[in-house]
Structures are given as C-alpha cells and as structure tokens.
Design a protein around this motif. Structure first.
Motif, PDB file in Angstrom:
ATOM      1  N   GLU A 138      -8.321  11.414 -13.861  1.00 36.24           N
ATOM      2  CA  GLU A 138      -8.713  10.369 -13.222  1.00 36.24           C
ATOM      3  C   GLU A 138      -7.675   9.237 -13.094  1.00 36.24           C
ATOM      4  O   GLU A 138      -7.508   8.698 -12.300  1.00 36.24           O
ATOM      5  N   GLY A 139      -7.111   8.991 -14.248  1.00 40.59           N
ATOM      6  CA  GLY A 139      -6.063   7.916 -14.525  1.00 40.59           C
ATOM      7  C   GLY A 139      -4.987   8.213 -13.548  1.00 40.59           C
ATOM      8  O   GLY A 139      -4.231   7.346 -13.066  1.00 40.59           O
ATOM      9  N   ILE A 140      -4.569   9.541 -13.458  1.00 37.27           N
ATOM     10  CA  ILE A 140      -3.379   9.959 -12.605  1.00 37.27           C
ATOM     11  C   ILE A 140      -3.910   9.773 -11.051  1.00 37.27           C
ATOM     12  O   ILE A 140      -3.163   9.180 -10.213  1.00 37.27           O
ATOM     13  N   TYR A 141      -5.208   9.986 -10.551  1.00 31.32           N
ATOM     14  CA  TYR A 141      -5.584   9.547  -9.505  1.00 31.32           C
ATOM     15  C   TYR A 141      -5.380   8.186  -9.271  1.00 31.32           C
ATOM     16  O   TYR A 141      -4.987   7.710  -8.054  1.00 31.32           O
ATOM     17  N   GLN A 142      -6.078   7.450  -9.994  1.00 30.01           N
ATOM     18  CA  GLN A 142      -6.014   5.933  -9.881  1.00 30.01           C
ATOM     19  C   GLN A 142      -4.651   5.429  -9.594  1.00 30.01           C
ATOM     20  O   GLN A 142      -4.349   4.489  -9.030  1.00 30.01           O
ATOM     21  N   GLY A 143      -3.844   6.040 -10.613  1.00 29.55           N
ATOM     22  CA  GLY A 143      -2.241   5.410 -10.452  1.00 29.55           C
ATOM     23  C   GLY A 143      -1.816   5.682  -9.237  1.00 29.55           C
ATOM     24  O   GLY A 143      -0.927   5.087  -8.537  1.00 29.55           O
ATOM     25  N   LYS A 144      -2.051   6.855  -8.408  1.00 27.34           N
ATOM     26  CA  LYS A 144      -1.523   7.353  -7.268  1.00 27.34           C
ATOM     27  C   LYS A 144      -1.998   6.481  -6.197  1.00 27.34           C
ATOM     28  O   LYS A 144      -1.227   5.865  -5.111  1.00 27.34           O
ATOM     29  N   ILE A 145      -3.309   6.101  -6.082  1.00 27.96           N
ATOM     30  CA  ILE A 145      -4.190   5.331  -5.087  1.00 27.96           C
ATOM     31  C   ILE A 145      -3.592   3.889  -5.231  1.00 27.96           C
ATOM     32  O   ILE A 145      -3.062   3.098  -4.323  1.00 27.96           O
ATOM     33  N   LEU A 146      -3.398   3.374  -6.557  1.00 24.48           N
ATOM     34  CA  LEU A 146      -2.947   1.801  -6.922  1.00 24.48           C
ATOM     35  C   LEU A 146      -1.311   1.700  -6.099  1.00 24.48           C
ATOM     36  O   LEU A 146      -0.934   0.848  -5.318  1.00 24.48           O
ATOM     37  N   THR A 147      -0.708   2.886  -6.221  1.00 26.52           N
ATOM     38  CA  THR A 147       0.764   2.822  -5.971  1.00 26.52           C
ATOM     39  C   THR A 147       0.633   2.854  -4.228  1.00 26.52           C
ATOM     40  O   THR A 147       1.381   2.237  -3.556  1.00 26.52           O
ATOM     41  N   GLN A 148      -0.307   3.692  -3.688  1.00 29.50           N
ATOM     42  CA  GLN A 148      -0.397   3.785  -2.131  1.00 29.50           C
ATOM     43  C   GLN A 148      -0.784   2.361  -1.536  1.00 29.50           C
ATOM     44  O   GLN A 148      -0.172   1.822  -0.766  1.00 29.50           O
ATOM     45  N   ILE A 149      -1.860   1.846  -2.300  1.00 31.09           N
ATOM     46  CA  ILE A 149      -2.134   0.424  -1.823  1.00 31.09           C
ATOM     47  C   ILE A 149      -0.999  -0.536  -1.979  1.00 31.09           C
ATOM     48  O   ILE A 149      -0.938  -1.273  -0.919  1.00 31.09           O
ATOM     49  N   MET A 158       2.166   0.045  -1.489  1.00 33.20           N
ATOM     50  CA  MET A 158       2.961   0.411  -0.765  1.00 33.20           C
ATOM     51  C   MET A 158       2.684  -0.168   0.664  1.00 33.20           C
ATOM     52  O   MET A 158       3.310  -0.759   1.882  1.00 33.20           O
ATOM     53  N   ILE A 159       1.476   0.214   0.990  1.00 30.29           N
ATOM     54  CA  ILE A 159       0.773  -0.121   2.164  1.00 30.29           C
ATOM     55  C   ILE A 159       0.558  -1.908   2.395  1.00 30.29           C
ATOM     56  O   ILE A 159       0.979  -2.429   3.554  1.00 30.29           O
ATOM     57  N   GLN A 160       0.318  -2.421   1.330  1.00 36.46           N
ATOM     58  CA  GLN A 160       0.315  -3.977   1.434  1.00 36.46           C
ATOM     59  C   GLN A 160       1.661  -4.461   1.715  1.00 36.46           C
ATOM     60  O   GLN A 160       1.871  -5.331   2.720  1.00 36.46           O
ATOM     61  N   LYS A 161       2.816  -4.084   1.337  1.00 37.32           N
ATOM     62  CA  LYS A 161       4.078  -4.483   1.782  1.00 37.32           C
ATOM     63  C   LYS A 161       4.281  -3.961   3.148  1.00 37.32           C
ATOM     64  O   LYS A 161       5.189  -4.728   3.605  1.00 37.32           O
ATOM     65  N   LYS A 162       3.996  -2.849   3.360  1.00 34.03           N
ATOM     66  CA  LYS A 162       4.350  -2.604   4.763  1.00 34.03           C
ATOM     67  C   LYS A 162       3.614  -3.401   6.044  1.00 34.03           C
ATOM     68  O   LYS A 162       4.077  -3.634   6.990  1.00 34.03           O
ATOM     69  N   VAL A 163       2.322  -3.474   5.587  1.00 29.87           N
ATOM     70  CA  VAL A 163       1.453  -4.398   6.491  1.00 29.87           C
ATOM     71  C   VAL A 163       2.168  -6.096   6.565  1.00 29.87           C
ATOM     72  O   VAL A 163       2.071  -6.529   7.752  1.00 29.87           O
ATOM     73  N   LYS A 164       2.693  -6.549   5.435  1.00 31.88           N
ATOM     74  CA  LYS A 164       3.248  -7.771   5.385  1.00 31.88           C
ATOM     75  C   LYS A 164       4.719  -7.853   6.434  1.00 31.88           C
ATOM     76  O   LYS A 164       4.961  -8.700   6.941  1.00 31.88           O
ATOM     77  N   LYS A 165       5.034  -6.362   6.579  1.00 32.29           N
ATOM     78  CA  LYS A 165       6.053  -6.340   7.326  1.00 32.29           C
ATOM     79  C   LYS A 165       5.754  -6.237   8.827  1.00 32.29           C
ATOM     80  O   LYS A 165       6.626  -5.696   9.873  1.00 32.29           O
ATOM     81  N   ASN A 166       4.449  -6.336   9.238  1.00 34.75           N
ATOM     82  CA  ASN A 166       3.887  -6.119  10.515  1.00 34.75           C
ATOM     83  C   ASN A 166       3.844  -4.908  10.985  1.00 34.75           C
ATOM     84  O   ASN A 166       4.096  -4.583  12.258  1.00 34.75           O
ATOM     85  N   LYS A 167       3.843  -3.642  10.100  1.00 39.74           N
ATOM     86  CA  LYS A 167       3.754  -2.332  10.582  1.00 39.74           C
ATOM     87  C   LYS A 167       2.537  -1.877  10.807  1.00 39.74           C
ATOM     88  O   LYS A 167       1.324  -2.424  10.134  1.00 39.74           O
ATOM     89  N   ASN A 168       2.370  -1.044  11.791  1.00 39.35           N
ATOM     90  CA  ASN A 168       0.932  -0.579  12.271  1.00 39.35           C
ATOM     91  C   ASN A 168       0.487   0.607  11.462  1.00 39.35           C
ATOM     92  O   ASN A 168       1.309   1.275  10.713  1.00 39.35           O
ATOM     93  N   LEU A 169      -0.603   0.981  11.516  1.00 41.01           N
ATOM     94  CA  LEU A 169      -1.298   2.115  10.809  1.00 41.01           C
ATOM     95  C   LEU A 169      -0.411   3.662  11.179  1.00 41.01           C
ATOM     96  O   LEU A 169      -0.101   4.298  10.040  1.00 41.01           O
ATOM     97  N   GLU A 170       0.119   3.656  12.413  1.00 41.38           N
ATOM     98  CA  GLU A 170       0.620   5.139  12.650  1.00 41.38           C
ATOM     99  C   GLU A 170       2.040   5.070  12.214  1.00 41.38           C
ATOM    100  O   GLU A 170       2.598   6.155  11.421  1.00 41.38           O
ATOM    101  N   GLN A 171       2.900   3.771  12.031  1.00 38.19           N
ATOM    102  CA  GLN A 171       4.001   3.663  11.246  1.00 38.19           C
ATOM    103  C   GLN A 171       4.234   4.044   9.655  1.00 38.19           C
ATOM    104  O   GLN A 171       4.814   4.656   9.067  1.00 38.19           O
ATOM    105  N   ILE A 172       2.829   3.563   9.087  1.00 35.90           N
ATOM    106  CA  ILE A 172       2.785   3.581   7.792  1.00 35.90           C
ATOM    107  C   ILE A 172       2.423   4.975   7.281  1.00 35.90           C
ATOM    108  O   ILE A 172       3.217   5.550   6.580  1.00 35.90           O
ATOM    109  N   VAL A 173       1.503   5.672   8.090  1.00 43.55           N
ATOM    110  CA  VAL A 173       1.275   7.039   7.747  1.00 43.55           C
ATOM    111  C   VAL A 173       2.446   7.937   8.189  1.00 43.55           C
ATOM    112  O   VAL A 173       2.695   8.534   7.275  1.00 43.55           O
ATOM    113  N   ASP A 174       3.404   7.504   8.943  1.00 39.54           N
ATOM    114  CA  ASP A 174       4.602   8.456   9.313  1.00 39.54           C
ATOM    115  C   ASP A 174       5.583   8.085   8.109  1.00 39.54           C
ATOM    116  O   ASP A 174       6.114   8.999   7.447  1.00 39.54           O
TER     117      ASP A 174
END
Length: 108
Positions: free
Chosen positions: A45-56, A58-74
């Motif tokens: 569970e700790g590993i899973y939580q760490g992975k999700i927090l890392t994804q969050i 990274m997504i926050q940084k990409k959203v701040k750079k005005n990237k859309n969902l498709e770009q982020i997924v890619d």
C-alpha cells in the motif's frame, strides 16, 4: 536443550498435553503469519501511495504548463483511465497539495 528434551518426553507420554502443546505452537505460528501478511500488505500500500503521489505531482506541474489531458497521458505513458481522475481533481483544485488531491481521489 535439556528442557526441550523434557518437554518432548512429557509430550510423548500424555496425549492431551501433546495436543495442547501442538495447538499452542500452531496458534503462535498463525500469529506470526498474520503479522507478516499485514506487514507485506502495508508495504504494498505504501508503494502504491508513493506512485500515485508522484503521478499527482507530475500532473500538477504539467497542468501549470497548460498541457491538456492527452499531452499528459502521452508524456507519462500511462493509461487514460489512470490519469483522468487525477487530472480532473488537479484541474478542479489547483491550489491543493499532492497529498490533498490523493485524499480527494481516495475519498478520505
């Protein structure tokens, strides 16, 4: 060592004592197994939580750079269905921390 030998002799002489001893030994073994299982579950569970927090994060940084969902997924090379709930929460709550977004996603 001598004590163990005495226990063995005693066990072999009395069937009821042998039964009680074996029952206690099995119960102790079960407790150890349960503790190990809980420890392993906590680690996973700790590993899973760490992975999700890392994804969050990274997504926050990409959203701040005005990237859309498709770009982020890619860019993250993760499935859309894994990224979309995070992306949606990040867009709705741009000022929240990664931990707060994690809690929102997991309804905590």
């Amino acid at each position: 060592m001598e004590r163990i030998q005495e226990e063995m002799v005693k066990m072999s002489q009395d069937e009821r004592d042998r039964y009680l001893y074996l029952r206690e030994a099995m119960a102790a073994s079960d407790r150890v197994s349960q503790m190990q299982s809980a420890e392993n579950r906590g680690r996973r569970e700790g590993i899973y939580q760490g992975k999700i927090l890392t994804q969050i994060s990274m997504i926050q940084k990409k959203v701040k750079k005005n990237k859309n969902l498709e770009q982020i997924v890619d860019e993250l090379e993760e499935p859309m269905e894994e990224i979309r709930p995070i992306y949606d929460q990040v867009k709705q709550h741009p000022d929240k921390t990664a931990e707060e977004i994690y809690n929102l996603i997991n309804n905590e």
